[in-house]
Design a protein around this motif. Sequence first.
Motif, PDB file in Angstrom:
ATOM      1  N   SER A   1       0.821  -1.222   0.000  1.00  0.00           N
ATOM      2  CA  SER A   1       0.000   0.000   0.000  1.00  0.00           C
ATOM      3  C   SER A   1       0.852   1.269   0.000  1.00  0.00           C
ATOM      4  O   SER A   1       0.623   2.160  -0.826  1.00  0.00           O
TER       5      SER A   1
ATOM      6  N   GLU B   1      -7.203  -5.215   0.166  1.00  0.00           N
ATOM      7  CA  GLU B   1      -6.584  -4.155  -0.636  1.00  0.00           C
ATOM      8  C   GLU B   1      -7.282  -2.807  -0.549  1.00  0.00           C
ATOM      9  O   GLU B   1      -6.646  -1.785  -0.291  1.00  0.00           O
TER      10      GLU B   1
ATOM     11  N   ALA C   1      -5.693   0.496   1.178  1.00  0.00           N
ATOM     12  CA  ALA C   1      -5.395   1.672   0.351  1.00  0.00           C
ATOM     13  C   ALA C   1      -6.028   2.929   0.956  1.00  0.00           C
ATOM     14  O   ALA C   1      -5.371   3.972   1.051  1.00  0.00           O
TER      15      ALA C   1
ATOM     16  N   THR D   1      -4.184   3.806   4.164  1.00  0.00           N
ATOM     17  CA  THR D   1      -2.886   4.402   3.854  1.00  0.00           C
ATOM     18  C   THR D   1      -3.043   5.872   3.469  1.00  0.00           C
ATOM     19  O   THR D   1      -2.315   6.729   3.980  1.00  0.00           O
TER      20      THR D   1
END
Length: 135
Positions: free
Chosen positions: A29, A78, A82, A85
């Motif tokens: 990420s 994921e 993301a 992050t």
Amino acid sequence: MSKSSKNDEAKIQFAIGNFFGLYFVNVRSHVTYCKNLGVDISAFTKGFEAANQEMYEQAGKLLYRRGVTEEQLFKQMETSLASMTAKNMDDLAATDKLTTRQECEIQLQNVEARVARVNFAKIQPDVAKILLSAQ
């Protein structure tokens, strides 16, 4: 499966998810996020991977024995990783009064100290113990 072995299995699965959450954030990420800003943080990533190699191998084995690949687990996590992050980098930049690009560049300063702060066995010793003793 007895109640205690079900409980142990739940702990192991939690530990696997916990490790791979940290792992994916640091080797995927952040890499993608910073690359999109024109910053290559592979020096940090390599250090992170080296520092967490034993945990990575063990968590990977445990995942595989449960019929899940690393790629499958990453696909499940994921999108949330993301967005987490991006929010973390925005928050850091605001706190440090820097741009998000500068936050990425900071990842390359004093790599050893930064890597030491994300050594899974040190920051999550109880979870690490579960992983290392699990089958």
